[in-house]
Design an enzyme around this catalytic site. Structure first.
Site, short mmCIF file in Angstrom:
data_model
loop_
_atom_site.label_atom_id
_atom_site.label_comp_id
_atom_site.label_asym_id
_atom_site.label_seq_id
_atom_site.Cartn_x
_atom_site.Cartn_y
_atom_site.Cartn_z
N ASP A 1 -4.17 -0.59 -5.57
CA ASP A 1 -2.85 -0.09 -5.15
C ASP A 1 -1.76 -1.15 -5.19
O ASP A 1 -0.58 -0.84 -5.19
CB ASP A 1 -2.94 0.53 -3.75
CG ASP A 1 -3.20 -0.50 -2.66
OD1 ASP A 1 -3.79 -1.56 -2.94
OD2 ASP A 1 -2.81 -0.24 -1.50
N HIS B 1 -2.59 7.14 4.85
CA HIS B 1 -1.40 6.30 4.92
C HIS B 1 -0.11 7.03 4.49
O HIS B 1 0.90 6.40 4.23
CB HIS B 1 -1.59 5.04 4.03
CG HIS B 1 -0.82 3.85 4.55
ND1 HIS B 1 -0.63 2.71 3.81
CD2 HIS B 1 -0.18 3.64 5.73
CE1 HIS B 1 0.08 1.84 4.51
NE2 HIS B 1 0.35 2.39 5.67
N LYS C 1 0.22 -9.84 -3.42
CA LYS C 1 0.67 -8.64 -2.69
C LYS C 1 1.99 -8.92 -1.98
O LYS C 1 2.15 -9.96 -1.34
CB LYS C 1 -0.40 -8.25 -1.66
CG LYS C 1 0.01 -7.08 -0.77
CD LYS C 1 -1.08 -6.73 0.23
CE LYS C 1 -0.66 -5.56 1.10
NZ LYS C 1 -1.70 -5.20 2.09
N CYS D 1 0.77 -1.25 0.00
CA CYS D 1 0.00 0.00 0.00
C CYS D 1 0.80 1.30 0.00
O CYS D 1 0.69 2.10 -0.92
CB CYS D 1 -0.91 0.04 1.23
SG CYS D 1 -1.75 -1.50 1.61
CA CA Z 1 -3.00 -2.29 -0.58
#
Ligand code: CA
Length: 468
Positions: A286, A134, A305, A76
């Site tokens: 993302d 974030h 991820k 992210c």
């Molecule tokens: Ca993410």
């Protein structure tokens, strides 16, 4: 009488010139819809069958779908830092997922960086950030200090979805990293009492902003935290998925469906206000889906991820702008999230002076066929802590990891990255190009999620409110 008629004609002429100039100068609105941890194969236009995404598919059909759309990182925080600045985040040391650290002005997007909202503000845009920030929880890193005029969301790297679970009044009530998921939402600097499921609340805010800013160019950065964990959905969405028996996938599907409803509401509002033609809408994830964690699906792509394999960095990616982009186009050359910044800046109706050189490319001439070349000769990725790196040049991709054998793949014939080509000359060439790029990068400027424990030990007052 004659003079009056002449005057009237002159008036008409001037009026029509002014109107024409206004039309030409009218900067396009920009809406970036960012999903969080959505798998490559979890949208209809990429072949998903168990989760209908009619609105996201409609967005794709009315614009361009990128089959080789990348993000600049596989988790992210760094990916978002790249997107928001149009620059490889490693240039400014944003190489880790930031920790939730409300006292730390270094923990987040460095002040040396200009955001897309900063840049568009110079051209008279109004900007709103919604959802997951974030980019730092310290007051100096707040969205309103980073070019946005408005903010509705949370500062941490994830959040709980049911409003009754948002029990912390401010970040200083947190005792650990994941307490950041329980803070009440912020409207600008004020805590609010939200009553809706988070995804619905964020869609509502986007729609309201479009309505409010219909007469001036706006930029909405709609950063849904869905379908990032925790897996939480309301009955309204869960009831659509009785055909999915597996509970985790069912909840994930419901979360994706809520995002799809949001996209639908936004497109409908743009249509209703006759703003669709001149609004650039981008939808992407993302990073790739963490398949084991949230039951997402990256399809035939290898990895997930956190990986520099395609499953970590190639994402669902579409763009719609009827004034400039043909309907139903499919674009196959590699592009990257950094290009969004460059594309909108080039179209904003005036020259915008930028603080820093950007890495992205204006995609419009490539999409509409004026430029038959490739937007990027090469793309690069760096996972600093894991010492993993990747470069894509044409269809070839080299995956490097310190202390291990390099792997070279041809993505045109081997999208699943199964066959290491073992071409020494090519490896040498790509390694050398990568090293050259790496020289301009900076070491990480803050500790990340992997250093959570170490960071807390070094900062015992991490969550303690500083006395004025
Ligand atoms: Ca993410």
């Amino acid at each position: 009488m004659k003079i009056q008629a002449l005057n009237f004609l002159v008036f008409l002429f001037i009026a029509s010139c002014t109107l024409h100039a206004q039309e030409i100068n009218k900067s396009p609105n920009l809406i970036i819809i960012l999903a969080d941890d959505l798998g490559y194969a979890d949208v209809g236009f990429n072949g998903c069958t168990d989760i209908p995404t009619p609105s996201i598919d409609k967005l794709a059909e009315s614009g361009v779908r990128f089959t080789n759309g990348y993000v600049s990182y596989c988790v992210c925080g760094p990916s978002r830092a790249g997107l928001l600045t149009g620059r490889y985040q490693d240039r400014f040391g944003f190489s880790r997922n930031p920790l939730f650290a409300p006292n730390d002005p270094e923990m987040g997007l460095p002040l040396s960086e200009e955001t897309l909202a900063d840049a568009l503000g110079k051209a008279g845009y109004k900007s709103l950030a919604i959802g997951k920030w974030h980019m730092g929880a310290h007051e100096t890193l707040h969205p309103l200090k980073r070019g946005f005029d408005d903010f509705y969301g949370f500062l941490s790297g994830g959040h709980r979805y049911f409003p009754e679970e948002l029990t912390l009044n401010d970040p200083f009530e947190a005792k650990s990293q994941y307490d950041g998921y329980k803070t009440r939402l912020l409207r600008n600097y004020e805590r609010v009492d939200e009553t809706e499921y988070l995804t619905d609340a964020f869609s509502r805010e986007a729609v309201a902003y479009i309505e409010k800013n219909r007469n001036n160019p706006f930029f909405i950065y709609l950063a849904y935290n869905a379908p990032h964990a925790p897996l939480q959905a309301t009955e309204k969405y869960l009831s659509r998925f009785d055909h999915i028996g597996e509970k985790k996938r069912k909840t994930y599907a419901a979360m994706v469906s809520a995002v799809d409803d949001g996209v639908g509401a936004i497109l409908a509002k743009l249509d209703e206000l006759n703003l669709s033609e001149n609004t650039l809408v981008v939808f992407l994830s993302d990073n790739g889906g963490p398949e084991n964690h949230n039951a997402s699906d990256n399809g035939i792509l290898r990895g997930q991820k956190g990986d520099l394999y395609e499953g970590g960095i190639r994402v669902p990616f579409v763009m719609k702008w009827p004034a400039q982009i043909p309907h139903g186009e499919v674009y196959n050359n590699p592009i990257i999230s950094l290009d969004i910044f460059a594309t909108i800046i080039a179209q904003a109706g005036q020259q915008i002076p930028l603080k820093n050189p950007i890495d992205g490319i204006n995609l419009i001439p490539f999409i509409n066929g004026e430029d038959q070349g490739k937007p990027h000769e090469r793309l690069f990725w760096r996972k600093f802590d894991a010492r993993e790196y990747a470069i894509r040049q044409g269809n070839e991709k080299l995956f490097m990891e310190d202390g291990k054998e390099n792997m070279l793949f041809n993505l045109a014939s081997d999208i699943s990255e199964e066959n290491n080509l073992q071409d020494e000359a090519k490896e040498k060439e790509l390694t050398s190009v990568f090293r050259e790029w790496y020289q301009d990068m900076t070491d990480p400027v803050f500790m990340g999620l992997r250093q959570d424990k170490e960071y807390s030990e070094q900062h015992p007052d991490r969550f303690k409110r500083k006395e004025e």
